[in-house]
Motif scaffolding. Structure first.
Motif, PDB file in Angstrom:
ATOM      1  N   ASP A   1       0.828  -1.152  -0.012  1.00 51.66           N
ATOM      2  CA  ASP A   1      -0.055  -0.010   0.043  1.00 51.66           C
ATOM      3  C   ASP A   1       0.717   1.298  -0.170  1.00 51.66           C
ATOM      4  O   ASP A   1       1.846   1.442   0.266  1.00 51.66           O
ATOM      5  CB  ASP A   1      -0.966  -0.023   1.348  1.00 51.66           C
ATOM      6  CG  ASP A   1      -2.155  -0.839   1.103  1.00 51.66           C
ATOM      7  OD1 ASP A   1      -2.185  -1.833   0.133  1.00 51.66           O
ATOM      8  OD2 ASP A   1      -2.578  -1.079   2.276  1.00 51.66           O
ATOM      9  N   ASP A   2      -0.001   2.469  -0.456  1.00 54.88           N
ATOM     10  CA  ASP A   2       0.673   3.728  -0.278  1.00 54.88           C
ATOM     11  C   ASP A   2       1.507   4.362  -1.167  1.00 54.88           C
ATOM     12  O   ASP A   2       2.133   5.228  -1.078  1.00 54.88           O
ATOM     13  CB  ASP A   2       1.214   3.716   0.990  1.00 54.88           C
ATOM     14  CG  ASP A   2       0.338   3.699   2.268  1.00 54.88           C
ATOM     15  OD1 ASP A   2      -1.010   3.415   1.920  1.00 54.88           O
ATOM     16  OD2 ASP A   2       0.601   3.516   3.461  1.00 54.88           O
TER      17      ASP A   2
ATOM     18  N   HIS B   1      -6.103   2.937  -4.180  1.00 57.84           N
ATOM     19  CA  HIS B   1      -6.048   2.966  -2.782  1.00 57.84           C
ATOM     20  C   HIS B   1      -6.834   4.188  -2.282  1.00 57.84           C
ATOM     21  O   HIS B   1      -5.900   5.262  -2.055  1.00 57.84           O
ATOM     22  CB  HIS B   1      -4.518   3.094  -2.289  1.00 57.84           C
ATOM     23  CG  HIS B   1      -4.265   2.774  -1.203  1.00 57.84           C
ATOM     24  ND1 HIS B   1      -5.276   1.909   0.166  1.00 57.84           N
ATOM     25  CD2 HIS B   1      -3.349   3.139   0.036  1.00 57.84           C
ATOM     26  CE1 HIS B   1      -4.814   2.086   1.248  1.00 57.84           C
ATOM     27  NE2 HIS B   1      -3.716   2.716   1.167  1.00 57.84           N
TER      28      HIS B   1
ATOM     29  N   HIS C   1      -6.017   9.503   0.869  1.00 58.98           N
ATOM     30  CA  HIS C   1      -5.403   8.849   2.142  1.00 58.98           C
ATOM     31  C   HIS C   1      -5.630   9.849   3.297  1.00 58.98           C
ATOM     32  O   HIS C   1      -4.822  10.054   4.078  1.00 58.98           O
ATOM     33  CB  HIS C   1      -4.014   8.524   2.009  1.00 58.98           C
ATOM     34  CG  HIS C   1      -3.934   7.177   2.496  1.00 58.98           C
ATOM     35  ND1 HIS C   1      -3.843   6.893   4.018  1.00 58.98           N
ATOM     36  CD2 HIS C   1      -3.325   5.795   2.190  1.00 58.98           C
ATOM     37  CE1 HIS C   1      -3.454   5.993   4.596  1.00 58.98           C
ATOM     38  NE2 HIS C   1      -3.285   5.186   3.280  1.00 58.98           N
TER      39      HIS C   1
ATOM     40  N   PRO D   1      -8.171   2.979   2.496  1.00 52.46           N
ATOM     41  CA  PRO D   1      -6.920   3.515   3.325  1.00 52.46           C
ATOM     42  C   PRO D   1      -7.401   2.952   4.655  1.00 52.46           C
ATOM     43  O   PRO D   1      -8.635   3.020   5.094  1.00 52.46           O
ATOM     44  CB  PRO D   1      -6.981   4.840   3.393  1.00 52.46           C
ATOM     45  CG  PRO D   1      -7.208   5.232   1.694  1.00 52.46           C
ATOM     46  CD  PRO D   1      -8.456   4.129   1.498  1.00 52.46           C
TER      47      PRO D   1
ATOM     48  N   HIS E   1       4.072  -2.294   3.408  1.00 54.47           N
ATOM     49  CA  HIS E   1       3.870  -1.203   3.146  1.00 54.47           C
ATOM     50  C   HIS E   1       5.353  -0.558   3.004  1.00 54.47           C
ATOM     51  O   HIS E   1       6.163  -0.155   3.937  1.00 54.47           O
ATOM     52  CB  HIS E   1       3.428  -0.507   4.569  1.00 54.47           C
ATOM     53  CG  HIS E   1       1.958  -0.504   4.391  1.00 54.47           C
ATOM     54  ND1 HIS E   1       1.198  -1.656   5.073  1.00 54.47           N
ATOM     55  CD2 HIS E   1       0.982   0.449   4.313  1.00 54.47           C
ATOM     56  CE1 HIS E   1       0.008  -1.483   5.055  1.00 54.47           C
ATOM     57  NE2 HIS E   1      -0.178  -0.243   4.678  1.00 54.47           N
TER      58      HIS E   1
HETATM   59 ZN   LIG Z   1      -2.656   3.094   3.290  1.00 52.17          ZN
END
Ligand SMILES: [Zn+2]
Length: 255
Positions: free
Chosen positions: A29-30, A80, A84, A132, A218
């Motif tokens: 993620d991210d 995603h 966020h 998120p 992550h």
């Molecule tokens: Zn995230």
């Protein structure tokens, strides 16, 4: 770092003996831009042969990330959220798509996320929504298929194969980061016991083995201990009774 993998090895040996196959997938993620950490993730994915579904934050995604994903087909882009951004009140668990805001506003963000990443990544984008903090209000889930999403992913074993009509649920099951404590690796003996236990639940029918077993990472938050654990785990799984799972493209789904 010398780890004791014997409980997982014993479990995987039973899968092999019984002719069972474990579907496995990887979500990270991210991402918004290429970094040294993304390079390390890409290299690990390449080395092990397990694709990474890269959950990209649409509002911040850069053209350089588009180029990195295009150059590395081992990376599979998914959506995603939107920015966020936390909309939960102070003191409550963070959420961008929780019940703290009007459903229509949340769905507008989910629509914008799909639209922006489709324009950036084209056919390689999978229509998978990853909220998120893995949190999403049921009213928002119901509205996702009408926006063009075909799958959703959060954390913990799914309760049903479909999150809503037309929306497959493909969750993640193992997160190696100790978010509330050290922010480094969870005690590895606990992680190994967790995987072995989750696999035993599937083998003995207490959990749904049709759901791909999801590794959640992550890359921007990894230290060496986390990278080393993930390298060892993915290598071990890929040498075992495993079938790598990849989200279908829009084309696959309409054929
Ligand atoms: Zn995230």
């Amino acid at each position: 770092m010398t780890l004791d993998w014997s409980s997982l090895d014993a479990e995987l040996a039973m899968w092999t003996e019984q002719g069972l196959t474990l579907p496995v997938w990887w979500r990270d993620d991210d991402a918004v831009a290429p970094t040294a950490a993304l390079g390390r993730l890409t290299a690990l994915s390449d080395q092990t042969g397990l694709n990474v579904h890269l959950a990209i934050i649409p509002s911040g995604a850069t053209p350089a990330l588009v180029a990195a994903v295009r150059a590395n087909p081992t990376l599979i882009p998914v959506v995603h959220g939107w920015a966020h951004r936390n909309h939960a009140p102070l003191g409550e668990k963070k959420a961008e798509f929780g019940a703290h805001r009007p459903t229509a506003a949340a769905l507008e963000d989910a629509r914008a996320g799909l639209e922006r990443l489709t324009s950036l990544f084209g056919d390689s984008l999978r229509q998978m929504f990853v909220p998120p903090w893995n949190r999403i209000a049921p009213e928002v889930v119901i509205g996702l298929p009408a926006l063009g999403y075909t799958a959703m992913s959060t954390f913990t074993p799914r309760k049903a194969a479909m999150a809503a009509p037309g929306l497959a649920c493909i969750n993640t099951h193992l997160d190696p980061i100790d978010w509330k404590g050290s922010r480094s690796l969870v005690a590895p003996d606990r992680l190994i016991a967790q995987i072995a236990g989750q696999l035993a639940d599937r083998r003995e029918g207490r959990a749904d083995n049709a759901e791909p077993y999801g590794l959640l990472t992550h890359h921007l938050a990894h230290d060496d201990a986390i990278w080393e654990f993930m390298a060892a785990l993915v290598t071990r799984l890929m040498a075992g009774p495993v079938r790598p799972w990849i989200a279908a493209t829009k084309k696959d789904l309409t054929l």
